[in-house]
Scaffold this active site. Structure first.
Site, short mmCIF file in Angstrom:
data_model
loop_
_atom_site.label_atom_id
_atom_site.label_comp_id
_atom_site.label_asym_id
_atom_site.label_seq_id
_atom_site.Cartn_x
_atom_site.Cartn_y
_atom_site.Cartn_z
CG ASN A 1 -3.33 3.80 4.80
OD1 ASN A 1 -2.32 3.26 5.22
ND2 ASN A 1 -3.45 4.23 3.55
CG PHE B 1 0.34 -6.76 -1.04
CD1 PHE B 1 1.44 -6.73 -1.86
CD2 PHE B 1 0.40 -7.47 0.16
CE1 PHE B 1 2.60 -7.40 -1.50
CE2 PHE B 1 1.56 -8.14 0.53
CZ PHE B 1 2.67 -8.11 -0.31
CE LYS C 1 -6.43 -2.71 -7.39
NZ LYS C 1 -5.98 -1.45 -6.85
N1 CTP Z 1 -3.10 0.33 -5.35
C1 CTP Z 1 -2.47 1.27 -6.16
N2 CTP Z 1 -3.02 2.50 -6.31
C2 CTP Z 1 -4.17 2.84 -5.71
C3 CTP Z 1 -4.84 1.90 -4.88
C4 CTP Z 1 -4.25 0.65 -4.71
O1 CTP Z 1 -1.39 0.97 -6.70
N3 CTP Z 1 -4.67 4.04 -5.87
C5 CTP Z 1 -2.52 -1.02 -5.22
C6 CTP Z 1 -2.07 -1.37 -3.84
O2 CTP Z 1 -0.71 -1.04 -3.67
C7 CTP Z 1 -2.31 -2.85 -3.81
C8 CTP Z 1 -3.53 -3.04 -4.67
O3 CTP Z 1 -3.55 -1.92 -5.54
O4 CTP Z 1 -1.27 -3.59 -4.41
C9 CTP Z 1 -4.83 -3.14 -3.94
O5 CTP Z 1 -4.96 -2.12 -3.00
P1 CTP Z 1 -6.20 -2.10 -1.99
O6 CTP Z 1 -6.07 -0.89 -1.13
O7 CTP Z 1 -6.37 -3.43 -1.35
O8 CTP Z 1 -7.42 -1.97 -2.98
P2 CTP Z 1 -8.10 -0.78 -3.69
O9 CTP Z 1 -7.73 -0.83 -5.13
O10 CTP Z 1 -7.79 0.49 -2.98
O11 CTP Z 1 -9.62 -1.18 -3.55
P3 CTP Z 1 -10.59 -1.12 -2.24
O12 CTP Z 1 -10.13 0.05 -1.44
O13 CTP Z 1 -11.94 -0.94 -2.84
O14 CTP Z 1 -10.45 -2.42 -1.53
#
Ligand code: CTP
Length: 406
Positions: free
Chosen positions: A214, A331, A349
């Site tokens: 990403n 985040f 979370k």
């Molecule tokens: N995060 C994590 N592990 C994952 C996905 C996310 O630790 N597999 C953490 C990110 O570092 C961040 C938070 O969770 O602190 C939210 O990440 P985000 O990408 O905004 O959300 P997602 O959980 O991936 O949900 P979505 O993609 O549906 O928005």
């Protein structure tokens, strides 16, 4: 290291003593000025044998203080006036001789006298000398004495030396010194705490050369690592692939995939006590179920079949669910409906503090705006440089930690 320009300009009195590393003081002056600070240079007579005062005058935009008997100030009291006007007194390089004179409280030239008259001005010395000189018991005694007197010593680093020998004695690089200097002005809100961070994107391989990732640059996570280090924490950064250089003072564990990131986080958590976990990484939500060996070759007229995906573990949710969970900060990178999505994400979370931001308006940029969400409600932080925002977030985190003993 990347240094975004901070908001507050300060006045740095930069002393240069005699050593080959004096040439690096030119670059340090340039970096300080570029970061918005005012620099007043003071050189010892020996320093002028290594670099010309005119160079430092041009870089700082100010006449260089050289001689206590030929003062810059009309009062004739440079040794008092220059240090009273300063927000920090820095000596880089600090030679063995300068350390000895400062440790003994001598006042035999302008720079030594400035160090005597420093009063409460935060003071940082960057030793630079041959490794055997640095290891000499007399130099170590002087360094210990100076630390006990409230002086911060930055470095020296290990590596190749101008004399051809290899060892501990190199002056820190100018960029690292800039960080050390700016750290002098930060409150020690996380002193004695251990902070674990994830940052950057993850890369999920599909074949030997391709994969899913990403647009995260790592800038926000790197800025948070720096801000936590400045606040006195021991910082470990579990970093996905990023073009940014490793942050000074921070231990970096480099990973590529979400599974590696999760393993590194678990290893760190079981290896030592952790007080704060900040998940700033943009973890890829899915990974190809199978990684193709070699490179998938093109077949004329036929696009390859896209890989089947499987979900990656949610690293933050897993850490937050542990019995020994540190204070967890998440985040939320959203593309719209920031508040609604971020609220739901904080609940899902199970984290006490969530920082919501709009991915397309932060990924790769040097500034960011966000909204803080906790059990009490929401608060917006306006757009500002990521380093300033990181410092604000460190304050917000520190204010939510359980009160510490002693
Ligand atoms: N995060 C994590 N592990 C994952 C996905 C996310 O630790 N597999 C953490 C990110 O570092 C961040 C938070 O969770 O602190 C939210 O990440 P985000 O990408 O905004 O959300 P997602 O959980 O991936 O949900 P979505 O993609 O549906 O928005």
């Amino acid at each position: 290291m990347n240094t975004p320009r901070g908001a507050v300009a300060r006045r740095v009195l930069l002393g240069i003593s005699g050593g080959v590393a004096a040439y690096k003081a030119c670059e340090l002056t340039r970096l300080l000025v570029k970061a918005g600070h005012q620099v007043q240079v003071a050189m010892t007579e020996a320093a002028t044998r290594f670099v010309g005062p005119v160079t430092l005058q041009a870089l700082s935009g100010r006449a260089v203080a050289l001689d206590i008997w030929q003062p810059l100030r009309a009062s004739g009291m440079d040794h008092i006036d220059l240090v009273r006007e300063a927000d920090a007194l820095v000596v880089a390089p600090a030679s063995a001789d300068l350390l000895a004179r400062a440790a003994c409280g001598m006042g035999d030239d302008l720079l030594a006298t400035l160090l005597l008259a420093r009063d409460a001005v935060p003071t940082l010395l960057a030793p630079a000398m041959n490794r055997a000189m640095w290891a000499h018991p007399a130099v170590q005694r002087n360094a210990a004495r100076l630390r006990a007197d409230g002086v911060r010593l930055a470095g020296p680093a290990s590596g190749e030396q101008a004399c051809g020998e290899v060892g501990e004695g190199r002056m820190l690089e100018p960029e690292a010194l800039l960080w050390e200097i700016e750290a002098l002005w930060q409150p020690q809100l996380l002193q004695g705490l251990r902070v674990l961070l994830t940052a950057g994107p993850t890369f999920e391989p599909w074949d030997a050369v391709r994969g899913l990732s990403n647009r995260s640059s790592g800038k926000m996570g790197w800025a948070l690592a720096r801000a936590a280090w400045e606040a006195g924490a021991e910082v470990v950064l579990v970093a996905g692939p990023s073009a940014l250089a490793p942050p000074h003072g921070v231990r970096v564990v480099a990973v590529e995939t979400a599974l590696q990131m999760r393993q590194a986080v678990q290893d760190e958590l079981s290896g030592a006590r952790c007080d704060v976990f900040i998940a700033a990484a943009a973890v890829a939500d899915w990974r190809p179920r199978e990684v193709q060996p070699g490179k998938i070759k093109k077949e004329p007229g036929r696009a390859p079949q896209l890989p089947e995906l499987e979900a990656n573990p949610d690293i933050l949710a897993e850490v937050a669910a542990r019995g020994d969970a540190p204070f967890c900060v998440g985040f939320a990178a959203e593309a719209g409906d920031l508040l609604v999505n971020a609220r739901a994400k904080r609940e899902r979370k199970g984290v006490p503090l969530l920082v919501g931001n709009l991915g397309p308006q932060t990924f790769g940029r040097d500034d960011n705006a966000c909204v803080l969400l906790d059990a009490q409600g929401e608060r917006e932080l306006p757009r500002m440089p990521k380093l300033d925002l990181a410092r604000r977030l460190v304050q917000e985190i520190a204010s939510r930690l359980p009160a510490r003993q002693g």
